[in-house]
Motif scaffolding. Structure first.
Motif, PDB file in Angstrom:
ATOM      1  N   GLU A 217       0.800  -1.225   0.000  1.00  0.00           N
ATOM      2  CA  GLU A 217       0.000   0.000   0.000  1.00  0.00           C
ATOM      3  C   GLU A 217       0.834   1.276   0.000  1.00  0.00           C
ATOM      4  N   TYR A 218       2.094   1.190   0.448  1.00  0.00           N
ATOM      5  CA  TYR A 218       2.967   2.374   0.438  1.00  0.00           C
ATOM      6  C   TYR A 218       4.274   2.145  -0.322  1.00  0.00           C
ATOM      7  N   ALA A 219       4.588   0.881  -0.612  1.00  0.00           N
ATOM      8  CA  ALA A 219       5.898   0.524  -1.173  1.00  0.00           C
ATOM      9  C   ALA A 219       7.015   0.933  -0.214  1.00  0.00           C
ATOM     10  N   LEU A 220       6.808   0.664   1.080  1.00  0.00           N
ATOM     11  CA  LEU A 220       7.775   1.005   2.118  1.00  0.00           C
ATOM     12  C   LEU A 220       8.131  -0.235   2.934  1.00  0.00           C
ATOM     13  N   LYS A 221       9.303  -0.189   3.540  1.00  0.00           N
ATOM     14  CA  LYS A 221       9.785  -1.276   4.380  1.00  0.00           C
ATOM     15  C   LYS A 221       9.846  -0.811   5.831  1.00  0.00           C
ATOM     16  N   ALA A 222       9.855  -1.766   6.737  1.00  0.00           N
ATOM     17  CA  ALA A 222       9.978  -1.475   8.168  1.00  0.00           C
ATOM     18  C   ALA A 222      11.218  -2.152   8.726  1.00  0.00           C
ATOM     19  N   THR A 223      11.814  -1.510   9.704  1.00  0.00           N
ATOM     20  CA  THR A 223      12.978  -2.063  10.392  1.00  0.00           C
ATOM     21  C   THR A 223      12.565  -2.534  11.776  1.00  0.00           C
ATOM     22  N   ALA A 224      12.900  -3.785  12.091  1.00  0.00           N
ATOM     23  CA  ALA A 224      12.490  -4.355  13.374  1.00  0.00           C
ATOM     24  C   ALA A 224      13.398  -3.885  14.495  1.00  0.00           C
ATOM     25  N   GLY A 225      12.794  -3.614  15.658  1.00  0.00           N
ATOM     26  CA  GLY A 225      13.528  -3.275  16.867  1.00  0.00           C
ATOM     27  C   GLY A 225      13.049  -4.128  18.007  1.00  0.00           C
ATOM     28  N   GLN A 226      13.332  -3.730  19.237  1.00  0.00           N
ATOM     29  CA  GLN A 226      12.884  -4.466  20.409  1.00  0.00           C
ATOM     30  C   GLN A 226      11.415  -4.156  20.663  1.00  0.00           C
ATOM     31  N   GLY A 227      10.534  -5.010  20.145  1.00  0.00           N
ATOM     32  CA  GLY A 227       9.107  -4.804  20.323  1.00  0.00           C
ATOM     33  C   GLY A 227       8.533  -3.689  19.472  1.00  0.00           C
ATOM     34  N   THR A 228       9.271  -3.280  18.439  1.00  0.00           N
ATOM     35  CA  THR A 228       8.808  -2.191  17.576  1.00  0.00           C
ATOM     36  C   THR A 228       9.128  -2.469  16.114  1.00  0.00           C
ATOM     37  N   LEU A 229       8.465  -1.751  15.256  1.00  0.00           N
ATOM     38  CA  LEU A 229       8.830  -1.630  13.848  1.00  0.00           C
ATOM     39  C   LEU A 229       8.964  -0.144  13.548  1.00  0.00           C
ATOM     40  N   THR A 230      10.002   0.238  12.824  1.00  0.00           N
ATOM     41  CA  THR A 230      10.213   1.648  12.477  1.00  0.00           C
ATOM     42  C   THR A 230      10.132   1.808  10.966  1.00  0.00           C
ATOM     43  N   VAL A 255      -1.331  -3.912  16.329  1.00  0.00           N
ATOM     44  CA  VAL A 255      -0.433  -2.871  16.835  1.00  0.00           C
ATOM     45  C   VAL A 255      -1.028  -2.268  18.106  1.00  0.00           C
ATOM     46  N   THR A 256      -0.175  -1.995  19.100  1.00  0.00           N
ATOM     47  CA  THR A 256      -0.656  -1.465  20.380  1.00  0.00           C
ATOM     48  C   THR A 256      -0.354   0.015  20.572  1.00  0.00           C
ATOM     49  N   GLY A 257       0.463   0.591  19.708  1.00  0.00           N
ATOM     50  CA  GLY A 257       0.776   2.007  19.822  1.00  0.00           C
ATOM     51  C   GLY A 257       1.490   2.505  18.583  1.00  0.00           C
ATOM     52  N   VAL A 258       1.416   3.809  18.353  1.00  0.00           N
ATOM     53  CA  VAL A 258       2.070   4.438  17.203  1.00  0.00           C
ATOM     54  C   VAL A 258       2.642   5.770  17.661  1.00  0.00           C
ATOM     55  N   THR A 259       3.907   6.014  17.325  1.00  0.00           N
ATOM     56  CA  THR A 259       4.547   7.277  17.678  1.00  0.00           C
ATOM     57  C   THR A 259       5.004   8.004  16.423  1.00  0.00           C
ATOM     58  N   VAL A 260       4.608   9.264  16.318  1.00  0.00           N
ATOM     59  CA  VAL A 260       5.065  10.161  15.256  1.00  0.00           C
ATOM     60  C   VAL A 260       5.501  11.455  15.936  1.00  0.00           C
ATOM     61  N   GLY A 261       6.753  11.868  15.715  1.00  0.00           N
ATOM     62  CA  GLY A 261       7.246  13.069  16.385  1.00  0.00           C
ATOM     63  C   GLY A 261       7.161  12.902  17.883  1.00  0.00           C
ATOM     64  N   ASP A 262       6.606  13.900  18.557  1.00  0.00           N
ATOM     65  CA  ASP A 262       6.505  13.841  20.018  1.00  0.00           C
ATOM     66  C   ASP A 262       5.109  13.436  20.486  1.00  0.00           C
ATOM     67  N   SER A 281       9.314   9.880  24.746  1.00  0.00           N
ATOM     68  CA  SER A 281      10.204   9.118  23.851  1.00  0.00           C
ATOM     69  C   SER A 281       9.798   9.379  22.407  1.00  0.00           C
ATOM     70  N   PRO A 282      10.080  10.560  21.884  1.00  0.00           N
ATOM     71  CA  PRO A 282       9.642  10.909  20.533  1.00  0.00           C
ATOM     72  C   PRO A 282      10.340  10.091  19.450  1.00  0.00           C
ATOM     73  N   ALA A 283       9.713  10.020  18.310  1.00  0.00           N
ATOM     74  CA  ALA A 283      10.309   9.363  17.155  1.00  0.00           C
ATOM     75  C   ALA A 283      11.215  10.355  16.422  1.00  0.00           C
ATOM     76  N   VAL A 288       8.269   6.733  11.784  1.00  0.00           N
ATOM     77  CA  VAL A 288       7.078   6.294  12.505  1.00  0.00           C
ATOM     78  C   VAL A 288       7.434   5.016  13.249  1.00  0.00           C
ATOM     79  N   ILE A 289       7.138   4.988  14.534  1.00  0.00           N
ATOM     80  CA  ILE A 289       7.419   3.805  15.350  1.00  0.00           C
ATOM     81  C   ILE A 289       6.108   3.096  15.661  1.00  0.00           C
ATOM     82  N   LEU A 290       6.044   1.833  15.284  1.00  0.00           N
ATOM     83  CA  LEU A 290       4.884   0.995  15.580  1.00  0.00           C
ATOM     84  C   LEU A 290       5.238   0.124  16.772  1.00  0.00           C
ATOM     85  N   HIS A 291       4.442   0.207  17.822  1.00  0.00           N
ATOM     86  CA  HIS A 291       4.682  -0.565  19.035  1.00  0.00           C
ATOM     87  C   HIS A 291       3.892  -1.867  18.961  1.00  0.00           C
TER      88      HIS A 291
END
Length: 293
Positions: A217-230, A255-262, A281-283, A288-291
């Motif tokens: 839908e966006y032609a974008l990839k996500a990077t995995a972190g500790q309990g997150t995708l960025t 998804v349980t949370g989403v962070t954009v900026g502050d 804990s701003p992005a 965009v951080i997906l929790h």
């Protein structure tokens, strides 16, 4: 002989009355109908006021939809952006889908119409299975839309009719404002414009589904972190689009949370879920951080 003229028989002299049990049955039936109506009304009120719900806000105006409807709206908007189309394209598509299916991926309709846009296999839109794929059917709509002369500036009702060939073309105008609000908030023009009040997820977030949807839908990839995708976005506006999309898709992805900026949206049934709250804990910019937990 005694005359009976002017006299009535016993049956004629007294009005016919229904047995008491009939009257009681009618009263009980009426009470049952009232109670049933109250139950359904209360159930609908509960769902609209206290049940899972999503809201889009732009320029001080808001529209409410259930989570499945908002998820479909997010797909329609994201694909427009992926194709390099302006938010107006999404507005037209959303207004059309609201009219045709109420943003629901339905398996029925007039004659052989199915899906979000009620496209017909017999008219060359694709197979039933293809049209019931929200990504496929949305792309087919945009394929037809961009072929309409002056679609960028024409009246939405006229443009939508040239794509759909509906029997009720004037009805698209009824949903133009809803389409604009959804498109503005989901395309990132109205930051913090999408929020959903949701139940807790039934299990862990579906990382594979998130990655597939982001790619399709966006032609974008996500990077995995500790309990997150960025997700890295090409602009601040696109970051807010992805953030709003992530909230709208949370009903599907877990998804349980989403962070954009502050700002952070946190999944909840509480009223706090209607707002993006400040976070300590701003992005990073344009991320965009997906929790997931």
């Amino acid at each position: 002989m005694r005359s009976t003229r002017g006299r009535m028989t016993l049956a004629e002299d007294q009005p016919t009355r229904a047995p008491r049990w009939v009257a009681r049955a009618l009263v009980l039936s009426l009470v049952a109908l009232v109670a049933l109506g109250a139950w359904f009304g209360g159930r609908n009120l509960f769902q609209s006021v206290l049940g899972p719900r999503c809201q889009a806000t732009a320029a001080g105006n808001s529209v409410d939809f259930d989570p499945d409807q908002m998820s479909n709206a997010a797909t329609i908007t994201a694909i427009a952006l992926r194709r390099g189309l302006p938010a107006r394209a999404a507005t037209i598509a959303l207004a059309t889908a609201i009219q045709e299916s109420k943003l629901r991926n339905i398996r029925y309709g007039d004659r052989d119409s199915v899906g979000l846009f009620q496209q017909r296999p017999s008219q060359g839109w694709g197979t039933v299975e293809e049209i019931l794929d929200p990504e496929y059917t949305t792309n087919k709509f945009y394929d037809a839309l961009v072929k309409v002369k002056d679609w960028e500036t024409g009246t939405i009702t006229v443009v939508a009719q040239k794509v759909q060939r509906s029997a009720y073309p004037e009805a698209y105008a009824d949903h133009e404002q809803e389409g604009r609000i959804l498109a503005s908030s989901l395309a990132g023009h109205s930051p913090r414009g999408v929020a959903c009040r949701l139940d807790d997820p039934e299990g862990e977030a579906d990382v594979a589904l998130i990655e597939r949807l982001l790619d399709n839908e966006y032609a974008l990839k996500a990077t995995a972190g500790q309990g997150t995708l960025t997700v890295k976005a090409p602009s601040d506006r696109m970051a807010w689009s992805i953030g709003s999309w992530s909230v709208a898709k949370a009903v599907d992805t877990g998804v349980t949370g989403v962070t954009v900026g502050d700002r952070r949206w946190t999944r909840s049934r509480d009223s706090d879920a209607w707002e993006w709250q400040p976070t300590d804990s701003p992005a990073p910019a344009q991320q965009v951080i997906l929790h997931l937990t």
